[in-house]
Design an enzyme around this catalytic site. Sequence first.
Site, PDB file in Angstrom:
ATOM      1  N   SER A 103       0.841  -1.190   0.000  1.00 39.92           N
ATOM      2  CA  SER A 103       0.000   0.000   0.000  1.00 39.92           C
ATOM      3  C   SER A 103       0.880   1.245   0.000  1.00 39.92           C
ATOM      4  O   SER A 103       1.720   1.402  -0.887  1.00 39.92           O
ATOM      5  CB  SER A 103      -0.974  -0.047   1.176  1.00 39.92           C
ATOM      6  OG  SER A 103      -1.937   0.974   1.065  1.00 39.92           O
TER       7      SER A 103
ATOM      8  N   HIS B  60      -7.983  -4.049  -2.101  1.00 40.87           N
ATOM      9  CA  HIS B  60      -6.726  -3.499  -1.612  1.00 40.87           C
ATOM     10  C   HIS B  60      -6.347  -4.200  -0.297  1.00 40.87           C
ATOM     11  O   HIS B  60      -7.174  -4.387   0.576  1.00 40.87           O
ATOM     12  CB  HIS B  60      -6.922  -1.999  -1.380  1.00 40.87           C
ATOM     13  CG  HIS B  60      -5.677  -1.245  -1.104  1.00 40.87           C
ATOM     14  ND1 HIS B  60      -4.884  -0.745  -2.106  1.00 40.87           N
ATOM     15  CD2 HIS B  60      -5.090  -0.877   0.065  1.00 40.87           C
ATOM     16  CE1 HIS B  60      -3.857  -0.105  -1.583  1.00 40.87           C
ATOM     17  NE2 HIS B  60      -3.957  -0.171  -0.257  1.00 40.87           N
TER      18      HIS B  60
ATOM     19  N   ASP C 162      -9.428  -2.869  -6.421  1.00 41.26           N
ATOM     20  CA  ASP C 162      -8.683  -1.770  -5.803  1.00 41.26           C
ATOM     21  C   ASP C 162      -8.799  -0.571  -6.732  1.00 41.26           C
ATOM     22  O   ASP C 162      -8.394  -0.635  -7.892  1.00 41.26           O
ATOM     23  CB  ASP C 162      -7.222  -2.177  -5.622  1.00 41.26           C
ATOM     24  CG  ASP C 162      -6.390  -1.114  -4.932  1.00 41.26           C
ATOM     25  OD1 ASP C 162      -6.894  -0.004  -4.656  1.00 41.26           O
ATOM     26  OD2 ASP C 162      -5.208  -1.409  -4.663  1.00 41.26           O
TER      27      ASP C 162
END
Length: 186
Positions: free
Chosen positions: A15, A148, A118
């Site tokens: 991330s 995600h 995502d």
Amino acid sequence: MSSTICFRCVLLGVSCGANIADYVAQRSVEADKLLDPIKVVAQILMYHFFIGSVPTKSEINLANSYFYDKAMCLLAWKLFLPEEEVNLNHPTANPLIPGRGPPLKCMPPTLTVVAEHDWMRDRAIAYSEELRKVNVDVVLFYYKDVVHEFATLDVLLKIPQAQACAEDIAIWVKKYISLRGHEFSY
């Protein structure tokens, strides 16, 4: 006869950590011999936190759904960037802007992990494609039916895609290291 010790490392970021890993890789390219005996030999970027001022198709279609929505991400960038530099085309936010750092062709081999649901996936894919265009060794793993952080959140670690992702990354790292004759320790 003296031997030179070289520490080869593979950067991994998840991330926003993928943005950090990419930034560290950029700085290591710029620093070159100043980092001796450390050498960044590859990077693994998992569902990057990349964004930009011009929205991609996934940013438009998935902006208000699933794990992180666009409003939360914009707030994160406002908190992260210095107040006078809040700009979605900041080099740490958008890797595809001109003049972001060293030329893309200097970046290390890159493994990219993206999730189908995502909203930031298109920019991660585009970054991988740009690296590939300048002959950087790039592998892109695209996992369907996931969001995600699907392979790193405790509640999702048992799903088949998360387990496959962990195996895929391990196989890639082992192949990458062995094919290039690097020694690797944990």
